[in-house]
Scaffold this motif. Structure first.
Motif, mmCIF file in Angstrom:
data_model
loop_
_atom_site.group_PDB
_atom_site.id
_atom_site.type_symbol
_atom_site.label_atom_id
_atom_site.label_comp_id
_atom_site.label_asym_id
_atom_site.label_seq_id
_atom_site.Cartn_x
_atom_site.Cartn_y
_atom_site.Cartn_z
ATOM 1 N N PHE A 151 -104.249 9.662 41.477
ATOM 2 C CA PHE A 151 -103.344 10.528 40.719
ATOM 3 C C PHE A 151 -103.579 11.991 41.096
ATOM 4 O O PHE A 151 -102.631 12.740 41.378
ATOM 5 C CB PHE A 151 -103.577 10.305 39.223
ATOM 6 C CG PHE A 151 -102.556 10.947 38.317
ATOM 7 C CD1 PHE A 151 -101.340 11.412 38.799
ATOM 8 C CD2 PHE A 151 -102.813 11.070 36.955
ATOM 9 C CE1 PHE A 151 -100.397 11.995 37.948
ATOM 10 C CE2 PHE A 151 -101.889 11.652 36.095
ATOM 11 C CZ PHE A 151 -100.683 12.115 36.597
ATOM 12 N N HIS A 152 -104.839 12.398 41.147
ATOM 13 C CA HIS A 152 -105.126 13.788 41.515
ATOM 14 C C HIS A 152 -104.831 14.037 42.994
ATOM 15 O O HIS A 152 -104.443 15.152 43.369
ATOM 16 C CB HIS A 152 -106.580 14.133 41.201
ATOM 17 C CG HIS A 152 -106.845 15.608 41.141
ATOM 18 N ND1 HIS A 152 -106.132 16.470 40.338
ATOM 19 C CD2 HIS A 152 -107.738 16.396 41.803
ATOM 20 C CE1 HIS A 152 -106.569 17.710 40.494
ATOM 21 N NE2 HIS A 152 -107.540 17.693 41.385
ATOM 22 N N LEU A 153 -104.987 13.023 43.821
ATOM 23 C CA LEU A 153 -104.630 13.150 45.233
ATOM 24 C C LEU A 153 -103.144 13.480 45.385
ATOM 25 O O LEU A 153 -102.765 14.354 46.186
ATOM 26 C CB LEU A 153 -104.962 11.843 45.962
ATOM 27 C CG LEU A 153 -104.616 11.748 47.448
ATOM 28 C CD1 LEU A 153 -105.398 12.763 48.259
ATOM 29 C CD2 LEU A 153 -104.882 10.336 47.962
ATOM 30 N N ILE A 154 -102.294 12.821 44.614
ATOM 31 C CA ILE A 154 -100.850 13.049 44.701
ATOM 32 C C ILE A 154 -100.474 14.410 44.119
ATOM 33 O O ILE A 154 -99.717 15.182 44.729
ATOM 34 C CB ILE A 154 -100.081 11.928 43.972
ATOM 35 C CG1 ILE A 154 -100.357 10.569 44.639
ATOM 36 C CG2 ILE A 154 -98.590 12.225 43.961
ATOM 37 C CD1 ILE A 154 -99.923 10.467 46.074
ATOM 38 N N THR A 155 -100.977 14.730 42.931
ATOM 39 C CA THR A 155 -100.616 16.017 42.326
ATOM 40 C C THR A 155 -101.148 17.180 43.164
ATOM 41 O O THR A 155 -100.459 18.187 43.352
ATOM 42 C CB THR A 155 -101.156 16.121 40.888
ATOM 43 O OG1 THR A 155 -102.585 16.019 40.893
ATOM 44 C CG2 THR A 155 -100.571 15.036 40.007
ATOM 45 N N HIS A 156 -102.358 17.034 43.687
ATOM 46 C CA HIS A 156 -102.934 18.090 44.519
ATOM 47 C C HIS A 156 -102.107 18.309 45.780
ATOM 48 O O HIS A 156 -101.929 19.446 46.229
ATOM 49 C CB HIS A 156 -104.375 17.734 44.887
ATOM 50 C CG HIS A 156 -105.026 18.718 45.810
ATOM 51 N ND1 HIS A 156 -105.072 18.541 47.180
ATOM 52 C CD2 HIS A 156 -105.647 19.900 45.566
ATOM 53 C CE1 HIS A 156 -105.694 19.566 47.732
ATOM 54 N NE2 HIS A 156 -106.059 20.400 46.788
ATOM 55 N N ALA A 157 -101.602 17.238 46.360
ATOM 56 C CA ALA A 157 -100.771 17.376 47.559
ATOM 57 C C ALA A 157 -99.586 18.290 47.286
ATOM 58 O O ALA A 157 -99.235 19.151 48.109
ATOM 59 C CB ALA A 157 -100.286 16.000 48.010
ATOM 60 N N LEU A 158 -98.983 18.145 46.122
ATOM 61 C CA LEU A 158 -97.790 18.927 45.797
ATOM 62 C C LEU A 158 -98.135 20.381 45.482
ATOM 63 O O LEU A 158 -97.562 21.313 46.057
ATOM 64 C CB LEU A 158 -97.066 18.281 44.614
ATOM 65 C CG LEU A 158 -96.483 16.887 44.894
ATOM 66 C CD1 LEU A 158 -96.073 16.207 43.599
ATOM 67 C CD2 LEU A 158 -95.295 16.985 45.838
ATOM 68 N N PHE A 159 -99.083 20.595 44.561
ATOM 69 C CA PHE A 159 -99.317 21.990 44.170
ATOM 70 C C PHE A 159 -100.095 22.768 45.222
ATOM 71 O O PHE A 159 -99.926 23.980 45.349
ATOM 72 C CB PHE A 159 -99.953 22.097 42.778
ATOM 73 C CG PHE A 159 -101.347 21.559 42.599
ATOM 74 C CD1 PHE A 159 -102.444 22.147 43.203
ATOM 75 C CD2 PHE A 159 -101.574 20.476 41.752
ATOM 76 C CE1 PHE A 159 -103.731 21.674 43.000
ATOM 77 C CE2 PHE A 159 -102.856 19.988 41.538
ATOM 78 C CZ PHE A 159 -103.939 20.585 42.165
ATOM 79 N N LYS A 160 -100.923 22.098 46.031
ATOM 80 C CA LYS A 160 -101.645 22.853 47.054
ATOM 81 C C LYS A 160 -100.729 23.207 48.220
ATOM 82 O O LYS A 160 -100.813 24.318 48.772
ATOM 83 C CB LYS A 160 -102.856 22.056 47.534
ATOM 84 C CG LYS A 160 -103.766 22.818 48.506
ATOM 85 C CD LYS A 160 -104.200 24.173 47.979
ATOM 86 C CE LYS A 160 -104.989 24.123 46.703
ATOM 87 N NZ LYS A 160 -106.272 23.450 46.797
ATOM 88 N N ALA A 161 -99.845 22.300 48.621
ATOM 89 C CA ALA A 161 -98.858 22.651 49.646
ATOM 90 C C ALA A 161 -97.984 23.799 49.157
ATOM 91 O O ALA A 161 -97.662 24.728 49.918
ATOM 92 C CB ALA A 161 -98.003 21.433 49.993
ATOM 93 N N LEU A 162 -97.601 23.758 47.882
ATOM 94 C CA LEU A 162 -96.807 24.840 47.297
ATOM 95 C C LEU A 162 -97.545 26.170 47.384
ATOM 96 O O LEU A 162 -96.971 27.197 47.789
ATOM 97 C CB LEU A 162 -96.486 24.500 45.839
ATOM 98 C CG LEU A 162 -95.874 25.620 44.995
ATOM 99 C CD1 LEU A 162 -94.523 26.041 45.557
ATOM 100 C CD2 LEU A 162 -95.740 25.167 43.535
#
Length: 611
Positions: A330-341
């Motif tokens: 779950f954190h892997l997916i959310t981190h992918a989005l907000f860190k790329a942002l």
């Protein structure tokens, strides 16, 4: 479209884009952009359709046979692979579209876009791999592609050095991974991932606990290198020398996340190896805290985000080690989005103001770039764990997992790392949006009227929506993984909310008003320690690099003065002997006759004396 066609289109479309761009479009960079963007769009469309179709039977194709061992090449299409494949394809397409604006004036655009396509092909092939040896091959190709992308501006010595450092440090981890993979073959006789994880005949039931621990520890060594965990973490901040879109791609959902994904992919093995999970928990906790302290003091916006990536990867591994596959993924997916942002927003600031310095961006009018500022607030809030943004919910699951299976000390350490995360994230936000003064800034002519071009703005909008909404995807992610979860009450969430609030308040007191110096300036020893990265690089240079230099100098001397010198002296001796014998061979018949008489006389004398 059937599953085979979909998976082949998803994985090989980027490879086709790479081949076409690198071989045929060197003199047509605009067309190369179109081809690579189209290939990434095809990959995303295929990945989404595969995910919507749901899990399918693995696809295997015989690669070659060696004795009694059959090696296969194929695709594993279970929930984890399908979901992460969508994340990789989405982030990659966003980065490619963003790069159209960011790299508009770069003379090597064709090479750049071709390398992005090559990287996507390697990463997607790694994600969908059905065979552990196949996974390792594409794991290495991901590392090779990242080497080329980090060192893309190879004319800069710092970029070339950063690429070499990343390549060498990740190779250290890969040696351990390779040994672990070979041990799997020795013990299981095959590399088939579903077979290795089978609860009835897989490795867990066939191996002694000590052997399973050894294999998982060796695999974890590879994870440490790729996911920049202590002590092999120092390459990641230096990798910021690459173009900012590359940083967004490599350090959000792809390269550095590959290590976490590998642990999630082989999770039943790690779950059964309790000693390994204890080691992972210790290493990940140290990493999360260590990287957070470095992010507190750095003024380079990209390096702050790099340190935060290291720390958040530590959070993911802590969750997995504590026994929660759901929390880690779950954190892997959310981190992918907000860190790329966050990386793409930082690129907007850097592209316009031509500086990475947080204070200079703020003083030059960073908050006037509205879209970048909104993205910074959303991405930063998600990173810090501010509710109701996505990072809050995934971190809450990590805290819950640590409370159940991590132990009190690790739970306290996780809360401490979360507090530091909120502090350094809002330090970054306040330095950009609440400057102590405004200085005049004149944009370059190239940027006039196009501060936030649509090609750079669109990915920011898409990722902002993802970072905002992904917190509500928990049930879907759990169902995809086939696990059951329980929802937390407001009371359960209060400690996490309190920790984040404390970090935000302290950041406001230090950087939202006043002298903006930060409380660490009153503790010079800590300020220096954190600013110098705990002197870890200096230790490496003093110990490993220096010793390696001494050994290399010794071996060089042995080769030049010993082996080469000895053979040179032997050769000179042969030449001298040849020169002497050449003088004897004068060509005078009288001389030869005289020598013959002397020799015959000597023999006669010897015989006559009774010899």
């Amino acid at each position: 479209m059937d599953t085979t066609t979909l998976i082949l289109a998803t994985t090989f479309a980027p490879f086709a884009g790479f081949v076409i761009a690198i071989l045929f479009l060197h003199r047509a960079p605009q067309l190369a952009q179109v081809v690579v963007t189209a290939s990434a769009a095809v990959a995303l469309g295929g990945a989404v359709q595969l995910w919507l179709n749901g899990p399918a039977e693995p696809l295997r194709y015989l690669w070659f046979t060696s004795g009694a061992i059959d090696l296969y090449f194929g695709f594993l299409l279970d929930g984890l692979n399908l979901m992460f494949g969508v994340a990789v394809a989405l982030i990659t397409l966003c980065v490619i579209v963003y790069s159209i604006g960011y790299m508009a004036d770069d003379p090597s655009k064709t090479r750049y876009f071709a390398l992005l396509a090559f990287f996507e092909w390697a990463m997607l092939s790694f994600v969908y791999a059905v065979d552990l040896l196949q996974s390792f091959i594409f794991w290495e190709l991901v590392g090779l592609a990242s080497f080329f992308l980090i060192g893309f501006w190879y004319q800069k010595p710092s970029a070339a050095e950063a690429a070499r450092k990343a390549f060498l440090m990740t190779r250290i981890g890969d040696v351990g991974l390779l040994i672990g993979v070979l041990l799997v073959m020795m013990t299981a006789g095959h590399f088939d991932i579903p077979g290795l994880l089978d609860p009835d005949v897989g490795l867990v039931t066939r191996l002694a606990p000590a052997t399973l621990t050894a294999i998982t520890l060796l695999i974890f060594v590879g994870i440490v290198g790729k996911s920049a965990q202590f002590p092999l973490h120092t390459w990641l901040p230096d990798a910021m020398e690459g173009p900012t879109p590359v940083s967004a791609l490599l350090h959000s959902a792809t390269m550095v996340a590959a290590g976490v994904f590998l642990m999630a992919r082989l999770y039943p093995l790690f779950l059964a190896a309790e000693t390994t999970r204890s080691v992972i928990l210790v290493v990940a906790t140290i990493t999360a805290l260590l990287a957070a302290t470095m992010a507190m003091v750095d003024r380079d916006i990209k390096k702050v985000l790099a340190y935060s990536s290291i720390s958040q990867l530590g959070f993911m591994l802590m969750a997995l080690a504590a026994g929660s596959l759901f929390a880690g993924v779950f954190h892997l997916i959310t981190h992918a989005l907000f860190k790329a942002l966050l990386f793409l927003c930082s690129g907007l600031f850097i592209h316009h103001f031509a500086t990475n310095d947080l204070e200079q961006i703020g003083r030059s009018g960073g908050r006037s770039m509205r879209l970048a500022t909104i993205g910074l607030l959303i991405g930063g809030g998600a990173l810090a764990g501010v509710p109701p943004l996505s990072g809050f919910f995934s971190k809450e699951e990590i805290f819950a997992a640590l409370g159940h299976g991590g132990g009190a000390a690790f739970t306290i350490a996780a809360f401490a790392a979360a507090f530091l995360t909120a502090y350094y994230t809002f330090r970054m936000i306040f330095l950009v949006t609440v400057p102590d003064r405004i200085e005049p800034h004149t944009a370059d002519d190239h940027h006039e009227g196009s501060v936030e071009p649509w090609t750079m703005a669109l990915p920011v909008v898409v990722l902002s929506l993802g970072a905002t909404l992904a917190g509500g995807w928990g049930d879907k992610i759990a169902a995809t993984l086939g696990v059951e979860i329980s929802h937390h009450s407001i009371g359960d969430m209060l400690p996490a909310i309190g920790v984040v609030a404390a970090g935000v308040v302290l950041a406001w007191l230090d950087f939202g008003r006043g002298d903006r110096a930060g409380f660490l300036t009153r503790i010079p020893a800590l300020q220096s320690l954190f600013s110098n990265g705990w002197h870890i690089d200096e230790i490496y240079r003093a110990v490993f690099v220096r010793i390696t230099g001494w050994v290399a100098t010794l071996l060089h001397g042995m080769e030049v003065k010993g082996l080469d010198g000895g053979f040179d002296r032997f050769g000179v001796g042969i030449l001298g002997a040849g020169s002497g014998s050449r003088r004897v061979q004068s060509g005078w018949v009288q001389f030869y006759g005289g020598c013959a008489v002397v020799v015959v006389g000597a023999i006669a004398f010897y015989v006559g004396m009774g010899g």
